[in-house]
Design a protein around this motif. Structure first.
Motif, PDB file in Angstrom:
ATOM      1  N   THR A 283       0.849  -1.190   0.000  1.00 57.26           N
ATOM      2  CA  THR A 283       0.000   0.000   0.000  1.00 57.26           C
ATOM      3  C   THR A 283       0.885   1.240   0.000  1.00 57.26           C
ATOM      4  O   THR A 283       2.078   1.170   0.293  1.00 57.26           O
ATOM      5  N   THR A 284       0.299   2.366  -0.363  1.00 50.05           N
ATOM      6  CA  THR A 284       0.971   3.657  -0.261  1.00 50.05           C
ATOM      7  C   THR A 284       0.008   4.623   0.411  1.00 50.05           C
ATOM      8  O   THR A 284      -1.156   4.288   0.669  1.00 50.05           O
ATOM      9  N   SER A 285       0.466   5.832   0.655  1.00 49.10           N
ATOM     10  CA  SER A 285      -0.414   6.844   1.250  1.00 49.10           C
ATOM     11  C   SER A 285      -1.570   7.193   0.320  1.00 49.10           C
ATOM     12  O   SER A 285      -2.591   7.725   0.762  1.00 49.10           O
ATOM     13  N   GLU A 286      -1.432   6.887  -0.976  1.00 50.12           N
ATOM     14  CA  GLU A 286      -2.472   7.186  -1.960  1.00 50.12           C
ATOM     15  C   GLU A 286      -3.470   6.050  -2.121  1.00 50.12           C
ATOM     16  O   GLU A 286      -4.516   6.217  -2.745  1.00 50.12           O
ATOM     17  N   GLY A 287      -3.138   4.855  -1.583  1.00 51.48           N
ATOM     18  CA  GLY A 287      -4.044   3.730  -1.717  1.00 51.48           C
ATOM     19  C   GLY A 287      -3.329   2.443  -2.050  1.00 51.48           C
ATOM     20  O   GLY A 287      -2.175   2.238  -1.662  1.00 51.48           O
ATOM     21  N   ILE A 288      -3.991   1.584  -2.796  1.00 50.27           N
ATOM     22  CA  ILE A 288      -3.467   0.268  -3.142  1.00 50.27           C
ATOM     23  C   ILE A 288      -3.046   0.270  -4.611  1.00 50.27           C
ATOM     24  O   ILE A 288      -3.888   0.450  -5.495  1.00 50.27           O
ATOM     25  N   PRO A 289      -1.778   0.056  -4.896  1.00 55.76           N
ATOM     26  CA  PRO A 289      -1.352  -0.041  -6.298  1.00 55.76           C
ATOM     27  C   PRO A 289      -1.820  -1.356  -6.917  1.00 55.76           C
ATOM     28  O   PRO A 289      -1.823  -2.400  -6.265  1.00 55.76           O
ATOM     29  N   VAL A 290      -2.244  -1.288  -8.180  1.00 53.80           N
ATOM     30  CA  VAL A 290      -2.646  -2.490  -8.920  1.00 53.80           C
ATOM     31  C   VAL A 290      -2.049  -2.425 -10.328  1.00 53.80           C
ATOM     32  O   VAL A 290      -1.655  -1.356 -10.796  1.00 53.80           O
ATOM     33  N   ASN A 291      -2.012  -3.591 -10.984  1.00 51.82           N
ATOM     34  CA  ASN A 291      -1.571  -3.616 -12.373  1.00 51.82           C
ATOM     35  C   ASN A 291      -2.772  -3.424 -13.297  1.00 51.82           C
ATOM     36  O   ASN A 291      -3.875  -3.079 -12.841  1.00 51.82           O
ATOM     37  N   ASN A 292      -2.575  -3.663 -14.583  1.00 53.06           N
ATOM     38  CA  ASN A 292      -3.651  -3.417 -15.546  1.00 53.06           C
ATOM     39  C   ASN A 292      -4.744  -4.481 -15.519  1.00 53.06           C
ATOM     40  O   ASN A 292      -5.695  -4.411 -16.300  1.00 53.06           O
ATOM     41  N   TYR A 293      -4.600  -5.464 -14.625  1.00 49.11           N
ATOM     42  CA  TYR A 293      -5.641  -6.452 -14.408  1.00 49.11           C
ATOM     43  C   TYR A 293      -6.295  -6.264 -13.030  1.00 49.11           C
ATOM     44  O   TYR A 293      -7.033  -7.125 -12.570  1.00 49.11           O
ATOM     45  N   LEU A 294      -6.006  -5.126 -12.415  1.00 46.79           N
ATOM     46  CA  LEU A 294      -6.507  -4.773 -11.085  1.00 46.79           C
ATOM     47  C   LEU A 294      -5.980  -5.711  -9.995  1.00 46.79           C
ATOM     48  O   LEU A 294      -6.573  -5.830  -8.925  1.00 46.79           O
ATOM     49  N   GLN A 295      -4.839  -6.347 -10.257  1.00 49.42           N
ATOM     50  CA  GLN A 295      -4.195  -7.204  -9.267  1.00 49.42           C
ATOM     51  C   GLN A 295      -3.253  -6.390  -8.396  1.00 49.42           C
ATOM     52  O   GLN A 295      -2.528  -5.522  -8.888  1.00 49.42           O
ATOM     53  N   THR A 296      -3.251  -6.694  -7.112  1.00 51.83           N
ATOM     54  CA  THR A 296      -2.277  -6.131  -6.197  1.00 51.83           C
ATOM     55  C   THR A 296      -0.956  -6.889  -6.358  1.00 51.83           C
ATOM     56  O   THR A 296      -0.812  -7.730  -7.252  1.00 51.83           O
ATOM     57  N   ASN A 297      -0.007  -6.618  -5.489  1.00 50.26           N
ATOM     58  CA  ASN A 297       1.246  -7.372  -5.545  1.00 50.26           C
ATOM     59  C   ASN A 297       1.057  -8.840  -5.175  1.00 50.26           C
ATOM     60  O   ASN A 297       1.918  -9.673  -5.467  1.00 50.26           O
TER      61      ASN A 297
END
Length: 452
Positions: A283-297
């Motif tokens: 996570t970051t202070s801006e939210g949850i990063p995802v890839n182009n398939y909406l997958q998290t790490n």
């Protein structure tokens, strides 16, 4: 390390944490396709927009919108103005909105989705615990949304957020809004129309920074003419409760007395209390990063909606689109990455500002690639003159091939105007193909086609 269960041994194929637009729009088609789907919700089913945000706002704004139309037609067939009543409008809001959470829950259950009530916390990366009961899933979708930011200053316990504002039983005599974004400007519009003495305080000078500044100035000018007071470059450092009301104290000796303070300084991703760190979810202070398939790490954990780190607008239709995309992905109807179409967004002030595609700001910064055409609807278009629109300006952005790629409108019909042009932009329609679009006459759609 927790041993991973076989998918068939798990309780669900897909488990959503949160029930907002980024959940139920995908959960229902997934369940109808035969997947075992569950939705965890600790509050009201349908999320913030349905119960404490967009729907409530539009219900309360509707009398304001009608009042503005009646104001414009004074001496044009109408004499006299109606009186707005906040308590009546609030009762109507409750009548419309309060039933939606139960209805959304029932829609899920009717589709075969299991609803789970309570606060979900990760035990491991395939297991969520709710009220001391564990639920396992092959895939998990995070739809935790965002929460109102609260100023960390002495006396901030006297402040309210947008949820409070949209549920307050009576309109205060004096109301102060801190911030210059969507919530501040929309709330200022409503409070002013319902008779409050409204003040807006900003740390800087930017109002509605995502929108075309010349059009934002028109909205600010309209509100100012209606009595709303704007104070720029003021930093509130403390609030005190006094016998005369709430006193706000700022830098350089600034003092302001009010009855109600709405902290509209933004929204933050809801990340705490779920044990993301315990399962190694990034996570970051801006939210949850995802890839182009909406997958998290973690490849089996996905996320949708406002909690995402993304460049596209954090608005309800986008969350719904993402959820629908996951339904197609999980049921094998697509293997492609998500592709966002051109997305329209608006701020429900009066007049409205709506925009989609390339903004005038971006076009002006790249004149070799784009051309701008601005039209004063109120001056040039007879159909808008029928409504005696006091303000109706539109700017079109075309690329060098002549395709419409952006539109921004300030005016009472901005939402319908920009909505109507989405298909023209997303389908890459240009003259003479536009001749195949035969709209009702007279109408907003028929009106704007001759300008693009």
């Amino acid at each position: 390390m927790v041993k991973r269960k076989d998918a068939n041994q798990m309780d669900f194929d897909v488990l959503f944490l949160g029930s907002g637009q980024g959940a139920w729009n995908g959960a229902i088609p997934m369940a109808k396709a035969g997947l075992r789907v569950g939705v965890i919700e600790e509050g009201l089913f349908g999320g913030v927009c349905t119960n404490r945000g967009c729907n409530a706002k539009i219900t309360l704004d509707r009398p304001v919108d009608l009042l503005r139309q009646i104001e414009a037609l004074q001496g044009q067939g109408i004499t006299g103005l109606p009186q707005l009543d906040w308590a009546d409008a609030m009762a109507h809001k409750h009548g419309v909105i309060d039933q939606l959470a139960a209805a959304n829950k029932q829609k899920l259950e009717d589709a075969g989705v299991k609803t789970i009530i309570g606060h979900g916390v990760f035990q491991d990366e395939h297991t969520l615990v709710v009220e001391n009961k564990s639920y396992t899933a092959e895939k998990i979708v995070l739809v935790t949304g965002r929460l109102p930011h609260r100023m960390a200053i002495p006396g901030s316990e006297f402040f309210h957020d947008s949820t409070d504002f949209l549920a307050m039983p009576q309109m205060p005599k004096r109301i102060t809004l801190i911030g210059g974004g969507y919530i501040a400007m929309e709330s200022a519009t409503m409070a002013n129309a319902f008779g409050a003495d409204v003040t807006v305080i900003l740390r800087g000078q930017e109002v509605l920074r995502d929108f075309y500044p010349p059009y934002v100035k028109e909205v600010v000018k309209d509100l100012t003419n209606r009595g709303v007071k704007f104070h720029y470059n003021e930093t509130i450092q403390e609030a005190r409760k006094t016998s005369q009301g709430i006193e706000l104290l700022g830098a350089n000796g600034y003092r302001h007395l009010t009855d109600y303070v709405l902290d509209a300084t933004g929204r933050l991703p809801r990340l705490d209390g779920i044990n993301f760190e315990g399962i190694g979810l990034a996570t970051t202070s801006e939210g949850i990063p995802v890839n182009n398939y909406l997958q998290t790490n973690l490849s089996h954990i996905y996320a949708t909606g406002d909690v995402l780190v993304k460049s596209v607008p954090k608005i309800t239709p986008v969350a719904a689109y993402e959820s629908q995309y996951l339904a197609r992905l999980f049921t094998g109807k697509t293997k492609e990455a998500i592709q966002y179409p051109i997305i329209a967004q608006t701020v429900f002030t009066s007049p409205r500002i709506a925009t989609a595609g390339v903004t005038p700001m971006d076009a002006l910064a790249d004149p070799d690639r784009y051309t701008l055409t601005s039209v004063d609807y109120g001056d040039k278009d007879w159909f808008h003159q029928v409504g005696n629109d006091p303000l109706n300006l539109i700017t079109f952005v075309h690329d060098q091939e002549g395709y419409l790629v952006g539109v921004t409108n300030v005016g009472p019909d901005a939402v319908e105007t920009v909505n109507g042009l989405l298909d023209v932009m997303n389908q890459h329609i240009k003259a003479p193909d536009q001749e195949e679009l035969i709209y009702i006459f007279p109408s907003i759609a028929h009106s704007y086609m001759k300008y693009i």
